[in-house]
Design an enzyme around this catalytic site. Structure first.
Site, PDB file in Angstrom:
ATOM      1  CG  HIS A 242      -0.340   0.009   2.534  1.00 23.74           C
ATOM      2  ND1 HIS A 242       0.150  -1.139   3.117  1.00 23.74           N
ATOM      3  CD2 HIS A 242      -0.112   1.005   3.424  1.00 23.74           C
ATOM      4  CE1 HIS A 242       0.653  -0.844   4.302  1.00 23.74           C
ATOM      5  NE2 HIS A 242       0.508   0.448   4.520  1.00 23.74           N
ATOM      6  CG  ASP A 243       2.161   3.505   2.892  1.00 19.85           C
ATOM      7  OD1 ASP A 243       1.319   4.123   2.231  1.00 19.85           O
ATOM      8  OD2 ASP A 243       2.164   3.472   4.138  1.00 19.85           O
ATOM      9  CE  LYS A 246       4.280   6.134   3.702  1.00 25.48           C
ATOM     10  NZ  LYS A 246       4.165   5.686   5.109  1.00 25.48           N
ATOM     11  CG  HIS A 271       2.503   7.613  -0.423  1.00 23.11           C
ATOM     12  ND1 HIS A 271       1.913   8.603   0.320  1.00 23.11           N
ATOM     13  CD2 HIS A 271       1.865   6.461  -0.074  1.00 23.11           C
ATOM     14  CE1 HIS A 271       0.967   8.082   1.088  1.00 23.11           C
ATOM     15  NE2 HIS A 271       0.919   6.779   0.865  1.00 23.11           N
ATOM     16  CG  HIS A 297      -3.538   3.200   1.110  1.00 25.38           C
ATOM     17  ND1 HIS A 297      -2.817   3.462  -0.025  1.00 25.38           N
ATOM     18  CD2 HIS A 297      -2.761   3.618   2.145  1.00 25.38           C
ATOM     19  CE1 HIS A 297      -1.656   4.003   0.306  1.00 25.38           C
ATOM     20  NE2 HIS A 297      -1.601   4.114   1.620  1.00 25.38           N
ATOM     21  CG  HIS A 298      -3.579   7.686   2.220  1.00 22.36           C
ATOM     22  ND1 HIS A 298      -3.622   7.763   3.600  1.00 22.36           N
ATOM     23  CD2 HIS A 298      -2.357   7.176   1.908  1.00 22.36           C
ATOM     24  CE1 HIS A 298      -2.472   7.335   4.099  1.00 22.36           C
ATOM     25  NE2 HIS A 298      -1.692   6.966   3.091  1.00 22.36           N
ATOM     26  CG  ASP A 326      -2.034   2.267   6.528  1.00 18.03           C
ATOM     27  OD1 ASP A 326      -1.045   1.836   7.155  1.00 18.03           O
ATOM     28  OD2 ASP A 326      -2.006   3.315   5.867  1.00 18.03           O
TER      29      ASP A 326
END
Length: 385
Positions: A242-243, A246, A271, A297-298, A326
């Site tokens: 998911h990240d 980054k 990201h 996811h954000h 998360d």
């Protein structure tokens, strides 16, 4: 005569010791159709073991495979027992594979290659054994069928039984090789995905088991909302990514101990786009799913999230689930910029954000599954940072 492809053999002895040609054809067609639809190695092995047993009326049938890396033979499917591993070349099955020939043994206890220890441990009495090696598409032996005890008064197999099991083995090798290659590819993808997820978290100093916990939380929430096992497992596999975006964010932002400035936060938000761009063009379904998770996811249920500001069910279910997993883990874990929140404070936030940040139905599922989520958190607890 009826046969039961996926059921245990009953204690009642059949009226005949041999299958008719019509019965054999029906068994073969039934099982080969089922095997052709399967992508799971364990399921294929079970179907093959059942096919061999039903074809020759054996009490038990096992499908052995060669583990070249560990120089072992192993089976995850053996009627009546769990996984067995033996040294490559040992026992009757090992000898059969080593010489590349089928074996028909009327009395196992008269054969020095038979290991009677398993019988003593389980209380089972081995009488007659058939072992038939099978080959892959390149002609190399990759494993063997082994049938134990004819389902007849004397419990002894015949040459006719041997020929029938050879027929099953001729199909088994090519089918198994295809499934094993598929599972190897999937295992490689899973390893790459998890490793890439860890890279993204390590750069932001979110060390420890964050990606593992998010994966497990996502799986529990997915099952809780009624997702199929296969799909829930796929989400579990990709959620560590998911990240991944980054990797493109400067360390000065990722590792900043204090609150980010407006400009820094705008850079941090990138990201999600970066992760999506990295993954979206893959031809692999797993990575396509990972792209969705990385991108959404954000996002927030009320449309105030990023990068696109979409809301409600326009946000993919994968993104909505991963968002809860998360945030729950981030709040409950120490970070360079904060200490872990107490559980009561976390639960209060989820109640407040129900229908705002988070899908309200998923918040309800989160509350229902909380005991399981807390078990995961305890099982994969981070060391102090």
């Amino acid at each position: 005569m009826n046969y039961e492809p996926n059921h245990a053999v009953s204690d009642e002895e059949p009226s005949s010791n041999e299958r008719s040609p019509e019965e054999l054809l029906r068994i073969i067609f039934d099982y080969t159709a089922k095997i052709g639809r399967e992508r799971s190695l364990s399921s294929v092995l079970l179907l093959m073991a059942n096919m061999g047993r039903d074809m020759i009326l054996a009490d038990r049938c096992t499908v052995w495979l060669i583990d070249h890396a560990n120089q072992e033979l192993f089976t995850t499917v053996a009627h009546g027992v769990n996984e067995i591993r033996i040294p490559l070349g040992s026992g009757i099955v090992g000898h059969s594979i080593a010489i590349g020939e089928s074996l028909l043994i009327e009395d196992a206890y008269q054969d020095p290659r038979h290991n009677a220890e398993n019988d003593r441990r389980t209380g089972y009495r081995t009488k007659s054994i058939i072992t038939v090696p099978f080959v892959g598409n390149d002609g190399k032996i990759i494993g063997a069928y082994q049938a134990v005890n004819k389902w007849a008064a004397d419990g002894v197999f015949t040459r006719h039984d041997l020929e029938q099991l050879k027929l099953a083995a001729s199909y088994a090798g090519k089918s198994l090789e295809s499934i094993m290659l598929h599972e190897e590819i999937m295992a490689t993808q899973r390893e790459i995905i998890f490793t890439m997820g860890q890279i993204g978290e390590t750069r932001s100093v979110e060390t420890g088991h964050h990606v593992k916990r998010v994966a497990e939380y996502s799986y529990i929430l997915a099952l809780g909302c009624g997702m199929r096992e296969e799909e829930a497992e796929q989400l579990k596999l990709v959620s560590p990514m998911h990240d991944i975006g980054k990797v493109a964010i400067p360390d000065s932002i990722l590792q900043k101990p204090g609150k980010l400035t407006g400009d820094e936060f705008e850079q941090m938000k990138r990201h999600t786009d970066v992760g999506y761009q990295l993954l979206r063009n893959s031809g692999r379904q797993l990575l396509k799913t990972a792209a969705i998770v990385a991108y959404e996811h954000h996002e927030k249920w009320d449309g105030t999230g990023y990068p696109r500001g979409i809301k409600g069910e326009a946000i993919h279910l994968y993104g909505r689930i991963t968002a809860i997993a998360d945030v729950f883990d981030a709040l409950g874990s120490d970070r360079v910029y904060k200490k872990a929140w107490p559980l009561e404070r976390i639960l209060e936030l989820f109640k407040e954000e129900r229908g705002r940040h988070f899908d309200p139905r998923l918040v309800d599922i989160f509350m229902e599954q909380l005991p399981s989520l807390l078990e995961i958190h305890e099982q994969y607890r981070d060391q102090e940072i």
